[in-house]
Design an enzyme around this catalytic site. Sequence first.
Site, PDB file in Angstrom:
ATOM      1  N   CYS A  94       0.862  -1.179   0.000  1.00 46.87           N
ATOM      2  CA  CYS A  94       0.000   0.000   0.000  1.00 46.87           C
ATOM      3  C   CYS A  94       0.902   1.232   0.000  1.00 46.87           C
ATOM      4  O   CYS A  94       1.747   1.374   0.890  1.00 46.87           O
ATOM      5  CB  CYS A  94      -0.854  -0.036   1.267  1.00 46.87           C
ATOM      6  SG  CYS A  94      -1.834   1.455   1.537  1.00 46.87           S
ATOM      7  N   CYS A 152      -1.029   3.814  -6.524  1.00 46.47           N
ATOM      8  CA  CYS A 152      -1.898   3.198  -5.510  1.00 46.47           C
ATOM      9  C   CYS A 152      -2.085   1.753  -5.954  1.00 46.47           C
ATOM     10  O   CYS A 152      -2.324   1.493  -7.146  1.00 46.47           O
ATOM     11  CB  CYS A 152      -3.239   3.931  -5.472  1.00 46.47           C
ATOM     12  SG  CYS A 152      -4.511   3.089  -4.494  1.00 46.47           S
TER      13      CYS A 152
HETATM   14  N1  DGL Z   1      -3.990   0.635  -1.871  1.00 51.96           N
HETATM   15  C1  DGL Z   1      -3.636   1.832  -1.232  1.00 51.96           C
HETATM   16  C2  DGL Z   1      -2.439   2.550  -1.776  1.00 51.96           C
HETATM   17  O1  DGL Z   1      -1.637   1.936  -2.438  1.00 51.96           O
HETATM   18  C3  DGL Z   1      -4.573   2.570  -0.362  1.00 51.96           C
HETATM   19  C4  DGL Z   1      -5.896   2.953  -0.875  1.00 51.96           C
HETATM   20  C5  DGL Z   1      -6.701   3.538   0.237  1.00 51.96           C
HETATM   21  O2  DGL Z   1      -6.985   2.791   1.173  1.00 51.96           O
HETATM   22  O3  DGL Z   1      -7.018   4.729   0.201  1.00 51.96           O
HETATM   23  O4  DGL Z   1      -2.257   3.709  -1.568  1.00 51.96           O
END
Ligand code: DGL
Length: 255
Positions: free
Chosen positions: A69, A179
């Site tokens: 993430c 993301c």
């Molecule tokens: N998958 C996440 C990232 O790479 C987070 C998305 C979220 O929870 O806002 O930033």
Amino acid sequence: MIGVFDSGLGGLSVLRAVRDLLPSHDLLYLADSAYCPYGPRPLAEVQARALTIGRWLVEQGAAVVVIACNTATSAAASLLRADLPVPVVGMEPGIKPAMLATRSGRVAVLATIGTLRGERFANLLDRFAGGAQVRTVACPDLVGYVEAGDLDGPEVRAAVAGYLVPLLADGVDSFVLGCTHFPFLRPLIADMVGPNATIIDTGPAVAAQVARVVATAGAGGGGTLRCVTTGDPTEVSPSLTRVWGEPLPISQLKL
Ligand code: DGL
């Protein structure tokens, strides 16, 4: 065992790359669905979640923790590295490869608000963005579509077009998926930006880093994959099947 976590299903894009590269390693994936999305949450809250999850993964036997993430990496990678007794691998928007790929000198980074306002991202721009125009685009609603398992419906199409059309009109030719949810929208994005643009997903590079780290950390196993969610598994399951491409059992974890 390798422990991997994200706010929700996005980190499965990284998990897939890790599994492709290390098929005989045991993997434990935690989707923090009860707290998804992380993007708009205060820094301290994301840090607290990351610490709780990182410690839990280590208790379960993780020899390496992967923060799949960008938002949680930005908020908590340093904290986790200081706190956990195992190596921690994080994500980073691929500014450097985007700079190498662009011909127009115009690059866009699609990410969450949390990632874009973080100090790590500012440092990344300082280091690698010299000479190019980098457009940062917060796309909070796209996380929700992926969580809902909607990867190509009319609403998500319209939302993606709303971000991409103005960028394309401005000559952007290099798009960073900053993301981990966004690789699941890649076919849609690729369709809109066309074959002359480059799309950068750092998942495979992070998996390669995980492979280097496990070579010394010794996270072996028999190739099992276990998934847990802090949310409601019956709600998460249909979307999980959609993004993963086949059913994957997931159980509930109160954390
Ligand atoms: N998958 C996440 C990232 O790479 C987070 C998305 C979220 O929870 O806002 O930033």
